[in-house]
Design an enzyme around this catalytic site. Structure first.
Site, PDB file in Angstrom:
ATOM      1  CB  SER B 151      -0.939  -0.054   1.208  1.00 20.62           C
ATOM      2  OG  SER B 151      -1.965   0.884   1.101  1.00 20.62           O
ATOM      3  NE  ARG B 221      -9.186   2.441  10.331  1.00 23.67           N
ATOM      4  CZ  ARG B 221      -8.056   1.913   9.878  1.00 23.67           C
ATOM      5  NH1 ARG B 221      -7.344   2.567   8.986  1.00 23.67           N
ATOM      6  NH2 ARG B 221      -7.632   0.751  10.292  1.00 23.67           N
ATOM      7  CG  ASP B 317      -6.109  -3.599  -3.808  1.00 24.81           C
ATOM      8  OD1 ASP B 317      -6.902  -2.665  -3.601  1.00 24.81           O
ATOM      9  OD2 ASP B 317      -4.899  -3.541  -3.531  1.00 24.81           O
ATOM     10  CG  HIS B 350      -5.630  -2.131  -0.123  1.00 22.15           C
ATOM     11  ND1 HIS B 350      -4.625  -2.100  -1.056  1.00 22.15           N
ATOM     12  CD2 HIS B 350      -5.183  -1.425   0.937  1.00 22.15           C
ATOM     13  CE1 HIS B 350      -3.611  -1.401  -0.580  1.00 22.15           C
ATOM     14  NE2 HIS B 350      -3.922  -0.980   0.616  1.00 22.15           N
ATOM     15  CG  ASP B 351      -7.529  -4.607   5.042  1.00 20.61           C
ATOM     16  OD1 ASP B 351      -6.686  -3.708   4.868  1.00 20.61           O
ATOM     17  OD2 ASP B 351      -8.394  -4.573   5.922  1.00 20.61           O
TER      18      ASP B 351
END
Lengths: 374, 374
Positions: B151, B221, B317, B350-351
């Protein structure tokens, strides 16, 4: 033509009700703001109900009273247009829970004489539809020639065909879904939290001193707005282009055009929309799951349906992607309901249904015309 | 092993500088908090710098001091793990602008004796990298055996190879991009606006009375967190599952599990992160465009590079999709730099780079080991 039939004249029907809501509350009376276009045939057989999206309203093809801009689907609805007001009597009603004249959190609670605020009952898409059915009763329309809706409007159209199957001859469902996904709910929850985190929200009681939670609502709108556009569309329109001064400021002003655009989207939205209505309508959307209302089987919602269906999706729509439309078509097929389906190409993501699209115009015009010969 | 070399002991290096930032400011001194794992070889040839993501920190494989949870990449870094601390001396530094001990808006401005707040200069990814280079000088490491990052960490790795090509033998860039897209910028702008709309933000001067803009930061967040997950992953994990009471409340509590999950993500984040740091680091990300730093041609950034590259993306992602990694690989190919590339399958979006992934472990271990024989 009487005054009452003028093109796009906004009116409010106060319907005595009571309307029994999915949450159990009886609502009475129910105000529904609406506009009509064209002339109702003597047999009332040419009525088309157009249902609007989350932040839409009944100013379908007339100028919006706050922004002064043309109605949200003026390119689609009018004399000689795909939804041809020379042929059809077109109705568009502000949804229950909204803030443009229909009953919602910003309207007066008759029991207190003050705005409902968060005392307004939580509503569902089906409640919106039931209120629209009351409006049609009021207008003397037993059966719709067609119901047409995009996005949340498509959900209302789906709910119409399942709730009042005998009242809908044809249904056009554009860029929509039969249920809200976890990601859809997540984005809405961000918006709701942004509103409720704004200290000016004050539990929803902000009407008296005219000091609404505009900061939170603007953030909610910004987050939602990203989901209305495609990644490729954003890149094509803005990319990494800087504002006029053409240099990074090494600060926190809107250096990039996309930042400035988003800020504008947020700020202009708060002039025309009520924060509590945003909470209520996003909740109705998140609650929507047509299959759940029919024992978990979407096909059951359409079993024995006399309605002919037209589904349209857009290839770059990631809010309600083509896969959602396809699963509706599969359910319609399983239920034996006549359904046509097309995925259109567009760079514009979910918003494509509101924009210039000759293909959509052709699909719409053709499908409606074919319904006249049945 | 001296105390100084204990596994994952957090230290802060105060580097005299001055560090000349891309924005023109000279920063001095520069504090960099870091941890190291393993033992530096006598020739200092076994050092791996691991660079962290937006809200990451230097607690790579040790327990986090605030949350008590294992380090963010404990599954990747340790004895016998893919980044094997029996072989390598691993360094992880909190990025410039962050809030875990490195110089940033929450740290003390030596000119005033008070927190910098928004007087802290706006920084870039390259500024973070320059500060890391100063740390390596301090540690006596001239050349990295490898730099590894996912990232934003991947962006630092890319910037390292372009800024200090002779100091990087190998680079592993995971789930990253060579520039922030319009959609990436848009999501960050929503987060920044959420923070700055919180009245407790007060222009960034909230440190003295310990009353930070937690509401705005939590909303920021939440919005960002959605982008870290895939739509399919959210559906698989939460779908439309309701909370324990298993019925809609017809209210605005967290009815759906995904709502509760997101709220938790927002609330737990504010305990460990500074809102101003969030502003600064998202700004650095949005400013990142490696091609722009090299005349608009990404390949130019890698021309004559002595570094061997390994690119990894994940198929679900959508924050930094495979297409971004692929365009980096095309540029590396055009520049004649050795590059391997693999797209891994994962449902986690993405994680994925932070989660269990035997394929990633194999790619990482194999690529690093191959670098030992050159």
């Amino acid at each position: 033509m009487s005054d009452d039939q003028r093109f796009g004249l906004a009116r409010v029907a106060t319907l005595p009700g009571p309307l029994r809501l999915d949450g159990g509350v009886l609502l009475s009376p129910v105000d529904i703001a609406y506009e009509t276009y064209g002339t109702l045939a003597p047999d009332a057989g040419n009525a088309i109900l157009v249902t609007h999206a989350l932040t839409g309203d009944h100013h379908l093809a007339s100028n919006h009273p706050v922004t002064g801009k043309p109605g949200w689907w003026a390119r689609m609805v009018g004399p000689g247009k795909p939804i041809d007001t020379n042929r059809y009597f077109v109705i568009c009603a502000n949804v229950l829970g909204s803030c443009m004249g229909s009953s919602g959190p910003a309207s007066i609670n008759p029991a207190t004489g003050k705005p409902w605020a968060m005392a307004f009952p939580v509503i569902t898409i089906r409640d919106m539809v039931r209120a629209q059915a009351m409006l049609l009763d009021h207008l003397g329309i037993e059966r719709l020639f067609a119901i047409v809706g995009g996005s949340m409007g498509g959900m209302q159209a789906l709910s119409w065909t399942a709730t009042f199957p005998d009242r809908v001859a044809s249904a056009v469902i554009i860029a929509s879904a039969a249920r809200h996904s976890a990601q859809n709910i997540a984005f809405h929850e961000v918006g709701r939290q942004a509103i409720m985190a704004d200290p000016r929200w004050r539990g929803g009681d902000y009407y008296a001193d005219n000091d609404p939670p505009t900061s939170g609502l603007a953030v909610a709108r910004m987050a939602a707005h990203i989901t209305y556009l495609s990644e490729a569309g954003l890149t094509a329109k803005f990319g990494r282009k800087l504002q006029a001064r053409d240099a990074k400021t090494f600060g926190f002003d809107a250096d990039f055009q996309v930042e400035s655009y988003l800020r504008h989207q947020g700020l202009s939205f708060v002039d025309r929309f009520d924060a509590n209505s945003y909470l209520y309508i996003t909740r109705a959307l998140d609650y929507f799951d047509l299959a759940e209302e029919h024992g978990g089987m979407l096909a059951t919602a359409f079993r024995g349906s006399p309605t002919r269906f037209c589904l349209v999706s857009f290839d770059t729509d990631w809010l309600y992607p083509t896969s959602e439309s396809r699963s509706i078509v599969h359910a319609l097929n399983a239920a034996g309901a006549p359904a046509s389906f097309v995925e259109l190409r567009s760079p514009f993501g979910h918003d494509a249904f509101l924009l210039e699209s000759p293909e959509l115009d052709r699909v719409m015009g053709g499908f409606l015309r074919a319904g006249e010969t049945r």
